[in-house]
Design a protein around this motif. Structure first.
Motif, mmCIF file in Angstrom:
data_model
loop_
_atom_site.group_PDB
_atom_site.id
_atom_site.type_symbol
_atom_site.label_atom_id
_atom_site.label_comp_id
_atom_site.label_asym_id
_atom_site.label_seq_id
_atom_site.Cartn_x
_atom_site.Cartn_y
_atom_site.Cartn_z
ATOM 1 N N ILE A 131 0.919 -1.251 -0.036
ATOM 2 C CA ILE A 131 0.031 0.002 -0.142
ATOM 3 C C ILE A 131 0.890 1.186 -0.013
ATOM 4 C CG2 ILE A 131 -1.563 1.383 1.461
ATOM 5 C CD1 ILE A 131 -2.939 -1.217 2.131
ATOM 6 N N GLN A 132 2.068 1.248 0.946
ATOM 7 C CA GLN A 132 2.895 2.493 0.848
ATOM 8 C C GLN A 132 3.258 2.932 -0.498
ATOM 9 O OE1 GLN A 132 5.839 2.461 3.692
ATOM 10 N NE2 GLN A 132 6.826 4.264 3.061
ATOM 11 N N ILE A 133 3.894 1.974 -1.123
ATOM 12 C CA ILE A 133 4.227 2.237 -2.538
ATOM 13 C C ILE A 133 3.362 2.454 -3.580
ATOM 14 C CG2 ILE A 133 5.512 0.901 -4.632
ATOM 15 C CD1 ILE A 133 7.011 -0.937 -2.837
ATOM 16 N N ALA A 134 1.969 1.933 -3.353
ATOM 17 C CA ALA A 134 1.099 2.456 -4.228
ATOM 18 C C ALA A 134 0.406 3.665 -3.871
ATOM 19 C CB ALA A 134 -0.270 1.400 -4.032
ATOM 20 N N VAL A 135 0.495 4.222 -2.631
ATOM 21 C CA VAL A 135 -0.109 5.507 -2.441
ATOM 22 C C VAL A 135 1.146 6.406 -3.037
ATOM 23 C CG1 VAL A 135 -0.036 6.975 -0.486
ATOM 24 C CG2 VAL A 135 -1.293 4.918 -0.228
ATOM 25 N N SER A 136 2.309 6.203 -2.715
ATOM 26 C CA SER A 136 3.275 7.017 -3.240
ATOM 27 C C SER A 136 3.128 7.212 -4.738
ATOM 28 C CB SER A 136 4.899 6.774 -2.973
ATOM 29 O OG SER A 136 5.702 7.458 -3.317
ATOM 30 N N ARG A 137 3.098 6.392 -5.378
ATOM 31 C CA ARG A 137 3.067 6.408 -6.994
ATOM 32 C C ARG A 137 1.755 7.007 -7.273
ATOM 33 N NH1 ARG A 137 3.083 1.022 -10.004
ATOM 34 N NH2 ARG A 137 2.110 2.210 -11.481
ATOM 35 N N PHE A 138 0.551 6.689 -6.580
ATOM 36 C CA PHE A 138 -0.826 7.482 -7.125
ATOM 37 C C PHE A 138 -0.901 8.965 -6.758
ATOM 38 C CE2 PHE A 138 -2.655 3.328 -7.703
ATOM 39 C CZ PHE A 138 -3.573 3.554 -8.686
ATOM 40 N N VAL A 139 -0.215 9.269 -5.476
ATOM 41 C CA VAL A 139 -0.083 10.781 -5.219
ATOM 42 C C VAL A 139 0.905 11.343 -6.179
ATOM 43 C CG1 VAL A 139 0.856 12.294 -3.172
ATOM 44 C CG2 VAL A 139 -0.579 10.149 -2.698
ATOM 45 N N ALA A 140 1.929 10.949 -6.367
ATOM 46 C CA ALA A 140 3.014 11.453 -7.437
ATOM 47 C C ALA A 140 2.144 11.632 -8.935
ATOM 48 C CB ALA A 140 4.170 10.733 -7.538
ATOM 49 N N GLU A 141 1.464 10.988 -9.190
ATOM 50 C CA GLU A 141 0.899 10.889 -10.424
ATOM 51 C C GLU A 141 -0.532 11.788 -10.315
ATOM 52 O OE1 GLU A 141 2.066 6.752 -11.954
ATOM 53 O OE2 GLU A 141 0.106 6.963 -11.517
ATOM 54 N N SER A 142 -1.116 12.205 -8.932
ATOM 55 C CA SER A 142 -2.271 12.891 -9.053
ATOM 56 C C SER A 142 -2.186 14.450 -9.527
ATOM 57 C CB SER A 142 -2.681 12.959 -7.381
ATOM 58 O OG SER A 142 -2.969 11.823 -7.111
ATOM 59 N N ARG A 143 -3.198 15.059 -10.135
ATOM 60 C CA ARG A 143 -3.046 16.179 -10.600
ATOM 61 C C ARG A 143 -3.773 17.277 -9.581
ATOM 62 N NH1 ARG A 143 0.767 15.890 -13.882
ATOM 63 N NH2 ARG A 143 0.573 14.202 -15.649
ATOM 64 N N ARG A 188 -4.615 18.218 -5.137
ATOM 65 C CA ARG A 188 -4.255 17.581 -3.621
ATOM 66 C C ARG A 188 -5.605 16.997 -3.346
ATOM 67 N NH1 ARG A 188 -0.299 19.992 -0.628
ATOM 68 N NH2 ARG A 188 -1.046 18.858 0.969
ATOM 69 N N ALA A 189 -6.719 17.192 -3.706
ATOM 70 C CA ALA A 189 -8.108 16.856 -2.965
ATOM 71 C C ALA A 189 -7.995 14.931 -3.481
ATOM 72 C CB ALA A 189 -9.206 17.424 -3.964
ATOM 73 N N HIS A 190 -7.720 14.712 -4.935
ATOM 74 C CA HIS A 190 -7.519 13.569 -5.339
ATOM 75 C C HIS A 190 -6.317 12.707 -4.491
ATOM 76 C CE1 HIS A 190 -5.998 9.906 -7.700
ATOM 77 N NE2 HIS A 190 -7.280 9.807 -7.880
ATOM 78 N N SER A 191 -5.233 13.545 -4.003
ATOM 79 C CA SER A 191 -4.130 12.861 -3.392
ATOM 80 C C SER A 191 -4.694 12.496 -1.892
ATOM 81 C CB SER A 191 -3.197 13.900 -3.135
ATOM 82 O OG SER A 191 -2.322 13.991 -4.227
ATOM 83 N N PHE A 192 -5.510 13.397 -1.469
ATOM 84 C CA PHE A 192 -6.065 13.127 -0.113
ATOM 85 C C PHE A 192 -7.007 12.089 0.104
ATOM 86 C CE2 PHE A 192 -8.670 14.301 3.654
ATOM 87 C CZ PHE A 192 -7.713 14.450 4.609
ATOM 88 N N ALA A 193 -7.707 11.916 -1.184
ATOM 89 C CA ALA A 193 -8.800 10.732 -1.242
ATOM 90 C C ALA A 193 -7.805 9.331 -1.352
ATOM 91 C CB ALA A 193 -9.489 10.939 -2.711
ATOM 92 N N VAL A 194 -6.626 9.495 -2.109
ATOM 93 C CA VAL A 194 -5.894 8.173 -1.888
ATOM 94 C C VAL A 194 -5.607 7.784 -0.396
ATOM 95 C CG1 VAL A 194 -3.524 7.245 -2.633
ATOM 96 C CG2 VAL A 194 -5.107 8.453 -4.230
ATOM 97 N N LEU A 195 -5.204 9.004 0.341
ATOM 98 C CA LEU A 195 -4.480 8.588 1.854
ATOM 99 C C LEU A 195 -5.518 8.076 2.321
ATOM 100 C CD1 LEU A 195 -2.819 9.018 4.025
ATOM 101 C CD2 LEU A 195 -3.502 11.344 4.321
ATOM 102 N N ILE A 196 -6.986 8.714 2.536
ATOM 103 C CA ILE A 196 -8.022 8.139 3.133
ATOM 104 C C ILE A 196 -8.179 6.713 2.885
ATOM 105 C CG2 ILE A 196 -10.494 8.355 3.654
ATOM 106 C CD1 ILE A 196 -8.499 10.578 4.960
ATOM 107 N N SER A 197 -8.479 6.377 1.625
ATOM 108 C CA SER A 197 -8.584 5.039 0.773
ATOM 109 C C SER A 197 -7.706 4.165 1.663
ATOM 110 C CB SER A 197 -8.611 5.047 -0.473
ATOM 111 O OG SER A 197 -9.525 5.848 -1.050
ATOM 112 N N ILE A 222 0.605 7.146 5.770
ATOM 113 C CA ILE A 222 0.859 8.666 5.825
ATOM 114 C C ILE A 222 2.307 8.778 5.307
ATOM 115 C CG2 ILE A 222 0.827 10.451 7.427
ATOM 116 C CD1 ILE A 222 -1.045 9.149 9.174
ATOM 117 N N ALA A 223 3.256 8.157 5.611
ATOM 118 C CA ALA A 223 4.712 8.242 5.045
ATOM 119 C C ALA A 223 4.488 8.295 3.674
ATOM 120 C CB ALA A 223 5.553 7.003 5.630
ATOM 121 N N GLY A 224 3.581 7.161 2.761
ATOM 122 C CA GLY A 224 3.741 7.055 1.539
ATOM 123 C C GLY A 224 2.879 8.110 0.980
ATOM 124 N N TYR A 225 2.007 8.968 1.604
ATOM 125 C CA TYR A 225 1.485 10.098 1.052
ATOM 126 C C TYR A 225 2.152 11.190 0.857
ATOM 127 C CZ TYR A 225 -1.678 14.295 1.524
ATOM 128 O OH TYR A 225 -2.387 15.506 1.361
#
Length: 497
Positions: A62-74, A76-85, A138-141
């Motif tokens: 999950i941490q690696i996936a979170v880091s990748r998805f947040v890095a690719e997000s356009r 901050r709202a979507h990044s926050f959604a990734v964190l909550i999920s 949270i670290a991945g985020y």
């Protein structure tokens, strides 16, 4: 040059925090080994294969996936959604895993670890599983956002609390006449993990909040799961084999002619003293690896091949230089570290043998992060699987004949294999340049000069000074400082050109 690379700021923050963390961890292990002894260290280390497997099950990918998805997000709202999920997913799994381990800790200790003394340790250590899951998400985020302060200094907080806890508990137990057992290490671990997670939660609480529609949250969770479950399955299988490796080693050591007590002592010295020393300099390479994953993912999505190439080349250079420096340091000071600092001559022997592991260990970490950033998770998994199989083969066939040295040789061969497999696969995927002159010959030359300067300064100091109690600590400290200053001065001068 590397100092102009866009990931350098984050890597420097992580490096400084990691060095502090490892230095504190180094002091913690010295204190703990003196408190519970080598056999106690061996018993304490035995619970980590099962604990690591449970953490891999809960949040391994999950941490690696979170880091990748947040890095690719356009946004901050979507990044926050990734964190909550990610938090919801990992907490559900980790709490269930924690309950299973807590309830069946004795059975796991007897039937899996093959040591009944590990039952109570494993029971209370299971409390850290959901706490670690929160910390990882949270670290991945923050790593995906390329904000390294929170993940960096949360680990420093952990180590400070761990040292304070072991010190306070040790004083209290001794004063009250409570026998010192490995359980004291488990309690200190619980306090430290909770402190690190609280640091991360407080940091997120101070961030701007975003309204997320339930449908968007479900969609994000589905996308996150589609990537994280593959990573998690890979991590679970690798961790399972690592568990087999860690559990099998003390058992096979007995077959080589040692008693159960002797095998636990050797296992404790290797895993609790020698290996942490060898991995200490990887503070730098781990920081680079942590930062390049989101950077590689971002460059890959944007088809920025020049940035991708530059990131890979600089990361490889950093890893090889660090590895070559590690060889020189541990061959020179390994015996002193084992005999004088830890009080176990065997630790010094293991450190000197494992010194040759440094370049391949650091490179395999870096190249593995590049592969994950490129989305080549299957290739990274296969290469790591081959590495573990080599180590298992070494345990099964060489340890009964050659003892622990057979396992050390297997470690060297396995990391060499992983590094070569990563390198060859990446060469076929990304066109980048590897210079033997810059990456190997020049660092070896710098190392030779720095070691010679260190020996010379030590000789002059020994000749001029009066020897007394603690003199070896002073001379070795001066020698180490001289080696570091000369080596990194050569590195800095080379990269100013």
């Amino acid at each position: 040059m590397l100092k102009h690379h866009p990931i350098i700021k984050g890597a420097m923050i992580l490096t400084i925090a990691s060095i502090i963390t490892r230095a504190l961890g180094f002091l913690y292990r010295i204190f703990l080994s003196n408190l519970i002894g080598a056999e106690g260290m061996g018993i304490f280390q035995l619970i980590f294969p099962v604990l690591t497997f449970c953490i891999a099950l809960s949040c391994g990918g999950i941490q690696i996936a979170v880091s990748r998805f947040v890095a690719e997000s356009r946004s901050r709202a979507h990044s926050f959604a990734v964190l909550i999920s990610s938090l919801v997913m990992s907490l559900l799994i980790s709490c269930a895993t924690c309950a299973v381990v807590y309830c069946f800790s004795d059975s796991l200790a007897i039937h899996i670890i093959k040591n009944a003394d590990c039952g109570p340790l494993l029971k209370y250590a299971s409390i850290t599983i959901p706490v670690t899951a929160i910390h990882s998400c949270i670290a991945g985020y923050y790593l995906g956002l390329k904000k390294t302060f929170v993940p960096a200094w949360s680990t420093v907080t952990e180590q400070i609390v761990k040292i304070a806890a072991i010190y306070i508990l040790g004083i209290l137990w001794i004063r009250q006449g409570i026998p010192i057992t490995p359980m004291i290490a488990v309690y200190s671990m619980i306090f430290s993990e909770v402190a690190g997670a609280l640091f991360c939660v407080i940091a997120v609480g101070a961030e701007k909040k975003y309204r997320i529609h339930p449908s968007e949250l479900m969609k994000t969770a589905g996308n996150l799961f589609s990537i994280s479950y593959i990573l998690t399955l890979n991590r679970i299988l690798l961790t399972f084999l690592q568990c087999v490796e860690a559990i099998l080693l003390p058992i096979v050591l007995v077959k080589s002619g040692l008693s159960n007590s002797q095998s636990l002592v050797i296992y404790g010295v290797l895993t609790g003293m020698a290996l942490p020393v060898i991995t200490f300099p990887s503070a730098i390479t781990n920081s680079i690896s942590t930062m390049i994953l989101p950077s590689i993912a971002e460059s890959n999505v944007e088809n920025n091949h020049s940035a991708l190439k530059k990131t890979i080349e600089n990361s490889i250079w950093f890893s090889t230089v660090s590895g070559i420096f590690g060889i020189g340091i541990f061959l020179t000071f390994g015996n002193f570290i084992g005999s004088e600092i830890f009080g176990h001559a065997e630790a010094g022997i293991y450190i000197e043998i494992l010194a040759w592991l440094c370049p391949f260990l650091y490179l395999s970490i870096t190249l593995g992060s590049v592969l994950h950033g490129l989305g080549k998770t299957t290739a990274a998994f296969v290469h790591n699987l081959i590495s573990i199989i080599i180590r298992l083969a070494a345990i099964w066939w060489t340890v009964p004949i050659f003892g622990i040295n057979g396992y050390l040789w297997g470690l060297l061969v396995s990391h060499l294999a992983t590094t070569l497999l990563h390198y060859v696969y990446m060469k076929r995927t990304v066109s980048y340049r590897f210079s033997a002159w810059e990456n190997i010959i020049k660092p070896v030359f710098w190392l030779t000069i720095s070691l010679a300067a260190g020996f010379l300064i030590k000789y002059i100091f020994c000749f001029a000074a009066e020897q007394g109690q603690g003199f070896s600590y002073i001379t070795n400290g001066i020698q180490l400082l001289a080696v570091c200053v000369v080596f990194f001065a050569c590195v800095a001068k080379n990269h100013q050109k």
